[in-house]
Design a protein around this motif. Structure first.
Motif, PDB file in Angstrom:
ATOM      1  N   SER A  31       9.433   4.554  -7.784  1.00  0.00           N
ATOM      2  CA  SER A  31       9.135   3.198  -8.227  1.00  0.00           C
ATOM      3  C   SER A  31       8.905   2.339  -6.984  1.00  0.00           C
ATOM      4  CB  SER A  31      10.291   2.634  -9.049  1.00  0.00           C
ATOM      5  OG  SER A  31      11.421   2.439  -8.208  1.00  0.00           O
ATOM      6  N   TYR A  32       8.248   1.203  -7.170  1.00  0.00           N
ATOM      7  CA  TYR A  32       8.051   0.287  -6.052  1.00  0.00           C
ATOM      8  C   TYR A  32       9.390  -0.117  -5.449  1.00  0.00           C
ATOM      9  CZ  TYR A  32       3.012  -0.461  -6.627  1.00  0.00           C
ATOM     10  OH  TYR A  32       1.647  -0.303  -6.661  1.00  0.00           O
ATOM     11  N   GLU A  33      10.389  -0.340  -6.308  1.00  0.00           N
ATOM     12  CA  GLU A  33      11.695  -0.807  -5.841  1.00  0.00           C
ATOM     13  C   GLU A  33      12.360   0.225  -4.922  1.00  0.00           C
ATOM     14  OE1 GLU A  33      10.307  -2.935  -9.230  1.00  0.00           O
ATOM     15  OE2 GLU A  33      10.740  -0.790  -9.109  1.00  0.00           O
ATOM     16  N   VAL A  34      12.287   1.493  -5.289  1.00  0.00           N
ATOM     17  CA  VAL A  34      12.900   2.545  -4.473  1.00  0.00           C
ATOM     18  C   VAL A  34      12.210   2.624  -3.109  1.00  0.00           C
ATOM     19  CG1 VAL A  34      13.171   5.054  -4.268  1.00  0.00           C
ATOM     20  CG2 VAL A  34      13.786   3.913  -6.394  1.00  0.00           C
ATOM     21  N   THR A  35      10.879   2.566  -3.109  1.00  0.00           N
ATOM     22  CA  THR A  35      10.142   2.631  -1.845  1.00  0.00           C
ATOM     23  C   THR A  35      10.447   1.416  -0.972  1.00  0.00           C
ATOM     24  OG1 THR A  35       8.402   3.936  -2.879  1.00  0.00           O
ATOM     25  CG2 THR A  35       7.846   2.847  -0.820  1.00  0.00           C
ATOM     26  N   GLU A  36      10.528   0.240  -1.579  1.00  0.00           N
ATOM     27  CA  GLU A  36      10.854  -0.969  -0.809  1.00  0.00           C
ATOM     28  C   GLU A  36      12.228  -0.869  -0.167  1.00  0.00           C
ATOM     29  OE1 GLU A  36       8.364  -4.554  -3.006  1.00  0.00           O
ATOM     30  OE2 GLU A  36      10.417  -4.131  -3.620  1.00  0.00           O
ATOM     31  N   VAL A  37      13.211  -0.384  -0.924  1.00  0.00           N
ATOM     32  CA  VAL A  37      14.571  -0.267  -0.395  1.00  0.00           C
ATOM     33  C   VAL A  37      14.613   0.684   0.791  1.00  0.00           C
ATOM     34  CG1 VAL A  37      16.873   0.655  -0.925  1.00  0.00           C
ATOM     35  CG2 VAL A  37      15.766  -0.925  -2.514  1.00  0.00           C
ATOM     36  N   TYR A  38      13.835   1.776   0.734  1.00  0.00           N
ATOM     37  CA  TYR A  38      13.826   2.743   1.822  1.00  0.00           C
ATOM     38  C   TYR A  38      13.075   2.211   3.046  1.00  0.00           C
ATOM     39  CZ  TYR A  38      13.093   6.995   4.503  1.00  0.00           C
ATOM     40  OH  TYR A  38      13.056   7.915   5.519  1.00  0.00           O
ATOM     41  N   PHE A  39      11.892   1.624   2.821  1.00  0.00           N
ATOM     42  CA  PHE A  39      11.023   1.284   3.948  1.00  0.00           C
ATOM     43  C   PHE A  39      11.326  -0.063   4.599  1.00  0.00           C
ATOM     44  CE2 PHE A  39       8.442   4.802   2.541  1.00  0.00           C
ATOM     45  CZ  PHE A  39       7.965   5.295   3.743  1.00  0.00           C
ATOM     46  N   THR A  40      11.912  -1.005   3.892  1.00  0.00           N
ATOM     47  CA  THR A  40      12.147  -2.320   4.485  1.00  0.00           C
ATOM     48  C   THR A  40      13.002  -2.237   5.753  1.00  0.00           C
ATOM     49  OG1 THR A  40      11.798  -3.465   2.393  1.00  0.00           O
ATOM     50  CG2 THR A  40      13.057  -4.633   4.081  1.00  0.00           C
ATOM     51  N   ASP A  73       0.828  -1.213   0.000  1.00  0.00           N
ATOM     52  CA  ASP A  73       0.000   0.000   0.000  1.00  0.00           C
ATOM     53  C   ASP A  73       0.860   1.261   0.000  1.00  0.00           C
ATOM     54  OD1 ASP A  73      -2.557  -1.226   0.028  1.00  0.00           O
ATOM     55  OD2 ASP A  73      -2.379  -1.592   2.182  1.00  0.00           O
ATOM     56  N   ILE A  74       1.950   1.238   0.764  1.00  0.00           N
ATOM     57  CA  ILE A  74       2.849   2.396   0.813  1.00  0.00           C
ATOM     58  C   ILE A  74       3.498   2.617  -0.553  1.00  0.00           C
ATOM     59  CG2 ILE A  74       4.979   3.292   1.832  1.00  0.00           C
ATOM     60  CD1 ILE A  74       4.161   1.740   4.406  1.00  0.00           C
ATOM     61  N   CYS A  75       3.953   1.534  -1.184  1.00  0.00           N
ATOM     62  CA  CYS A  75       4.562   1.640  -2.514  1.00  0.00           C
ATOM     63  C   CYS A  75       3.578   2.227  -3.514  1.00  0.00           C
ATOM     64  CB  CYS A  75       5.036   0.276  -2.989  1.00  0.00           C
ATOM     65  SG  CYS A  75       6.493  -0.361  -2.124  1.00  0.00           S
ATOM     66  N   GLU A  76       2.351   1.773  -3.456  1.00  0.00           N
ATOM     67  CA  GLU A  76       1.329   2.282  -4.375  1.00  0.00           C
ATOM     68  C   GLU A  76       1.067   3.771  -4.128  1.00  0.00           C
ATOM     69  OE1 GLU A  76      -3.337   1.392  -5.468  1.00  0.00           O
ATOM     70  OE2 GLU A  76      -2.109  -0.236  -4.660  1.00  0.00           O
ATOM     71  N   MET A  77       0.971   4.166  -2.865  1.00  0.00           N
ATOM     72  CA  MET A  77       0.711   5.566  -2.543  1.00  0.00           C
ATOM     73  C   MET A  77       1.846   6.465  -3.021  1.00  0.00           C
ATOM     74  SD  MET A  77       0.092   7.389   1.199  1.00  0.00           S
ATOM     75  CE  MET A  77       1.745   7.022   1.798  1.00  0.00           C
ATOM     76  N   LEU A  78       3.099   6.064  -2.745  1.00  0.00           N
ATOM     77  CA  LEU A  78       4.234   6.923  -3.059  1.00  0.00           C
ATOM     78  C   LEU A  78       4.654   6.863  -4.520  1.00  0.00           C
ATOM     79  CD1 LEU A  78       6.370   6.568   0.185  1.00  0.00           C
ATOM     80  CD2 LEU A  78       4.835   8.426  -0.497  1.00  0.00           C
ATOM     81  N   ALA A  79       3.909   6.118  -5.328  1.00  0.00           N
ATOM     82  CA  ALA A  79       4.106   6.132  -6.778  1.00  0.00           C
ATOM     83  C   ALA A  79       3.209   7.175  -7.448  1.00  0.00           C
ATOM     84  CB  ALA A  79       3.827   4.741  -7.361  1.00  0.00           C
ATOM     85  N   LYS A  80       2.355   7.833  -6.656  1.00  0.00           N
ATOM     86  CA  LYS A  80       1.372   8.774  -7.207  1.00  0.00           C
ATOM     87  C   LYS A  80       1.890  10.208  -7.175  1.00  0.00           C
ATOM     88  CE  LYS A  80      -2.526   6.026  -5.494  1.00  0.00           C
ATOM     89  NZ  LYS A  80      -3.659   6.027  -4.547  1.00  0.00           N
TER      90      LYS A  80
END
Length: 197
Positions: free
Chosen positions: A42-51, A22-29
């Motif tokens: 991108s989903y990948e950038v958000t995942e790398v930051y938030f994981t 959900d966070i990845c989807e939100m921060l792609a907008k």
């Protein structure tokens, strides 16, 4: 240890790995990231930051401790739908000082979710995390964000010209602060009654 809080419109809980999609989807907008210095991502950038943040929160909770960088998921109290996130992040070399942040997904903007999220952060920081000071900032043109801070007791502390460059231009940064010992007594009582139950 309490892990979920309920307001009038939102529920707030510590971030979990199942929130990452959900966070990845939100921060792609673009609609969500318009006034942020980052994103859309991108989903990948958000995942790398938030994981690592999620793992840090989960480790703190498993040790029955307040996480070092508490990050929270916001959901609609009425529907349970993901509505955004908020956090207090420690300020380097200033134990007890935190930077607040909140992002509300585009389907829930303008409904008071941001104000409740900011209220919660003030309550949590001063009552759970042992904060003595909260810092907040926003792009000047994003008046919705700094008006939320003003409603939640923050004081305007300054403006930095052309501080951020994002998308099509330069933007001024406005700075806000809130000290625990300057928090209005009636407002503090209201927050405690609202969020401690």
């Amino acid at each position: 240890m309490k892990k979920e809080w309920s307001g009038e419109k939102i529920t707030v809980s510590y971030i979990a790995m199942e929130d990452l999609g959900d966070i990845c989807e939100m921060l792609a907008k673009e609609s969500v990231c318009r006034w942020l210095f980052f994103g859309p991502n991108s989903y990948e950038v958000t995942e790398v930051y938030f994981t690592p943040l999620i793992e840090s929160v989960m480790q703190g909770l498993s040790d029955c401790e307040i996480p070092e960088s508490p990050v929270f998921t916001i959901r609609s109290k009425e529907t349970g739908d993901f509505a955004g996130q908020c956090a207090i992040l420690p300020v380097d070399f200033s134990p007890g000082a935190y930077l607040i942040g909140y992002q509300i997904d585009d389907g829930f903007q303008g409904l008071g979710f941001g104000t409740e999220a900011c209220e919660f952060l003030v309550y949590y920081a001063f009552n759970c995390a042992g904060a003595y000071r909260l810092n907040g900032d926003a792009v000047y043109e994003n008046s919705s964000s700094w008006k939320i801070m003003e409603r939640c007791g923050f004081t305007f502390e300054g403006r930095r010209k052309k501080y951020w460059h994002a998308r099509i231009g330069y933007y001024d940064q406005v700075l806000y602060g809130l000290l625990k010992d300057s928090l209005d007594e009636h407002y503090a009582t209201y927050l405690n009654e609202k969020w401690s139950e």
